[in-house]
Design an enzyme around this catalytic site. Structure first.
Site, PDB file in Angstrom:
ATOM      1  CB  SER A 162      52.993  47.005  43.753  1.00 51.19           C
ATOM      2  OG  SER A 162      53.972  47.087  42.961  1.00 51.19           O
ATOM      3  CG  HIS A 213      52.208  44.034  39.232  1.00 55.56           C
ATOM      4  ND1 HIS A 213      52.428  45.494  39.182  1.00 55.56           N
ATOM      5  CD2 HIS A 213      52.041  44.285  40.849  1.00 55.56           C
ATOM      6  CE1 HIS A 213      52.901  46.587  39.766  1.00 55.56           C
ATOM      7  NE2 HIS A 213      53.089  45.607  40.861  1.00 55.56           N
TER       8      HIS A 213
END
Lengths: 572, 120
Positions: free
Chosen positions: A315, A156
């Site tokens: 995100s 991520h």
């Protein structure tokens, strides 16, 4: 590799015996290269039973690379032992991809003005793959128990880092601010979750290490006082710009306040996600705290292992804004309030006119935001040259860049009083009388002030008004007698001394000339010894003329003006 | 499609002594004949809540934050997914407790179970 081949050989022998027993038809068929992932230990029998040819049995991943007949693929995919079956694609080093999100916000149109050079951007996340071919990580820290480095053990953080600042080269992708300085602050673990206490520590690291932008692609529906406090501290006391994902808890119709924390704090910019049609993603959180929107659907970026892939979420929207802030800060010194104001004012207004809870002030436009940033006022001294020697009246000259309105320019010597400089054509000038200061080094500092903006430049020069004077010598010449008879020697002593100190001077070159009454001259040369003395001998011949003989001695020595001394003797 | 999904929560034991660590698991099963797609709106896959009567005593996700990416997970027919966490009580009083396991799909699936905390 060798080990895998050996294993293949052994297993092939076993497998071939299975093949002869089983009734799998050996029909000619097209085979495709695939990679088969197993849930448990790789089962080569399954692969052979399907008519496949094994290429590799991997050592560290439970997978087999093989060529499989196309008609066997479906059956293999449905086999409960198999976790995945994917094409073995040939990877080429392609040219660099401009991801749609970076393109949509026109970051590439901002690069001629600014690419975020040197701006410190902290990706507070699962870490960043420091070995990635398309990322340049300058440093970082980990606050996750059980980890020792800030390398990404999830993927991520690497994805977010690439959106913000993947390097502009001819591989992979390119980020919004490709020249920004990336830092990895690992506060999320390999599962993508993190303790608030570790996150607070991570933000503190950002303050201590002077990060300029903090990108937080994480959240929770629960607030934390400690996290709010550290965010407020970073923003209000240290002028750090905080950007966070608004959250993915939005409803399809965009109602309700679903913005999470830390995005919801006033000190943090909450970013919503939009798709390729500039429409809010159905899951993007909404509410009064949403400040801006950025691309967040199907975003292609960097992944660990010098790999690349697509992810969606607020995100992904968050680092588009973080990168844009880096572009702005590299161009001009802005306060955080100015940064937010410019981002809001230049955003593409989506949804309801003006501010709305889905898009905030709109989807960011990096090119317009950067264009709005007034670059910093600078001043440079063009005369005299730094390190030069000056004397008399010197024109001090200075040039400015990015001066918009009325500017006041002054100079000061050695930190003393400010003196006004006047505009002459396109530069500023003032006359400095160097004779009012002593010879030696002095600093000239020029200050330009325009409203609240100020710029300064200073140089050092050497003032030399008083010429260096040479020292003087005294030359004394004596003879051992005043009168000589014919057919004898006259001994001449030359003494050289420093006139000021009266000390004898050694090493002076002395030339003595003796001139007889009829004008005939004889010369000799020598060097003074440590007593400052040089001695000579003159032959008074048997036929020498009667009368007065003149003696002259000239001495020369470096640092001294040449000097002469005289005497005479008679020959009777 | 979602009716073929079943969720079950269980604790490692039915009875624990005061201050003993309670291990809770939540399992999601695809009881149907076709694959089911689970959608997670953040890195949080699950949650556990311990309550006594009306009062919530502990929630696993308290004090945690999660990466904000959308993840999809395919559950094949008959496939199960289990998540386990431990609750270390600090001052649990004896009595009946409820443990709820949640699979954080959008919308979430949850199931409760009960356990006893005993004086011994």
């Amino acid at each position: 590799m060798k080990r895998a081949l050996v294993s293949v050989l052994i297993l092939c022998l076993i497998a071939s015996s299975i093949l002869t027993v089983s009734s799998v038809a050996a029909q000619p068929s097209e085979k495709v290269p695939v990679i088969i992932g197993f849930k448990g230990v790789p089962n080569t029998a399954i692969v052979h039973a399907s008519g496949g040819e094994i290429k590799y049995i991997y050592d560290y991943v439970p997978a087999i690379a093989a060529s499989i007949p196309t008609q066997a693929i479906d059956a293999l995919k449905n086999n409960p032992a198999i976790a995945y079956l994917e094409s073995d694609i040939q990877a080429y080093a392609l040219a660099q991809t401009l991801p749609w999100g970076v393109d949509r916000i026109d970051a590439d149109l901002a690069w001629p003005s600014s690419s975020g050079a040197g701006i410190k951007v902290a990706i507070v996340d699962t870490g960043i793959d420091t070995g990635h071919e398309d990322l340049s990580v300058k440093g970082g820290a980990t606050f996750v128990r059980g980890t020792r480095t800030y390398n990404d053990d999830n993927g991520h953080g690497t994805h977010c880092a690439g959106i913000a600042a993947a390097v502009n080269n001819d591989i992979g992708v390119v980020g919004v601010a490709p020249s920004a300085s990336l830092y990895a602050v690992k506060v999320l673990n390999s599962q993508g979750s993190g303790f608030v206490s570790d996150i607070v520590k991570g933000i503190e690291w950002c303050i201590t290490n002077q990060m300029q932008v903090v990108s937080m692609s994480f959240g929770s529906s629960s607030s934390s006082s400690a996290l709010q406090d550290v965010c407020n501290k970073a923003y209000y006391s240290y002028n750090i710009i905080l950007v966070a994902a608004a959250g993915n808890s939005g409803t399809a119709d965009g109602t309700g306040d679903t913005v999470g924390y830390p995005a919801k704090y006033d000190s943090v910019i909450a970013v919503a996600a939009t798709d390729q049609n500039d429409v809010r993603a159905s899951w993007s959180s909404t509410g009064p705290a949403v400040e801006l929107a950025a691309p967040g659907v199907s975003i292609f970026s960097t992944l660990p292992g010098s790999s690349y892939g697509t992810h969606s979420g607020t995100s992904m929207a968050c680092p588009h804004v973080s990168g844009t802030v880096a572009l702005m800060l590299a161009k001009a010194s802005l306060t955080p309030a100015q940064v937010r104001s410019i981002l809001q004012g230049t955003a593409v207004d989506l949804g309801s006119p003006g501010f709305d809870t889905s898009y905030g002030y709109g989807r960011i436009d990096a090119a317009k935001a950067v264009a709005q940033c007034a670059p910093s006022l600078t001043v440079s001294i063009t005369n005299p040259t730094a390190g030069s020697t000056v004397s008399g009246t010197v024109p001090i000259r200075a040039s400015l860049t990015n001066a918009a309105g009325s500017v006041s320019v002054t100079y000061a010597i050695d930190g003393g009083a400010q003196n006004a400089m006047g505009l002459v054509g396109d530069y500023y000038e003032a006359q400095w009388d160097t004779t009012v200061v002593a010879d030696g080094p002095h600093t000239i500092a020029v200050t330009a002030t325009e409203g609240t903006k100020t710029a300064q430049s200073s140089i050092t020069v050497t003032v030399d008004n008083i010429p260096d004077t040479e020292k003087t010598m005294s030359v004394t010449v004596t003879t051992d007698k005043t009168t000589y008879s014919k057919n004898s020697f006259a001994y001449i002593t030359v003494t050289v001394k420093d006139t000021l100190t009266d000390s004898p001077l050694a090493g002076a070159a002395v030339t003595v000339t003796v001139t007889d009454p009829s004008g005939r001259a004889a010369s000799g040369s020598g060097t003074t010894n440590t007593d400052g003395i040089a001695q000579f001998k003159y032959r008074v011949g048997p036929q020498a003329t009667t009368g007065t003989y003149n003696v002259e001695a000239t001495a020369s020595l470096a640092g001294y003006t040449p000097a002469t001394g005289k005497t005479y003797f008679t020959v009777g | 499609m979602k009716t073929q999904i079943s969720v079950k929560t269980q604790t490692s034991k039915s009875q624990y002594s005061v201050e003993e660590e309670v291990e809770i698991s939540v399992t999601i099963t695809n009881g149907g004949r076709s694959p089911v797609e689970l959608i997670f709106t953040s890195a949080q896959r699950y949650d556990f809540i311990i309550s006594k009567g009306e009062k919530e005593i502990w929630r696993w996700s308290n004090g945690k934050m999660f990466a904000m990416t959308i993840e999809q997970l395919i559950l094949q027919p008959n496939e199960t997914l289990t998540y386990t966490e431990k609750w270390k009580p600090t001052d649990a009083t004896p009595g009946e407790y409820k443990a709820t396991g949640v699979i954080m799909n959008q919308p979430p699936f949850e199931a409760p179970c009960t356990f006893i905390v005993d004086r011994s």
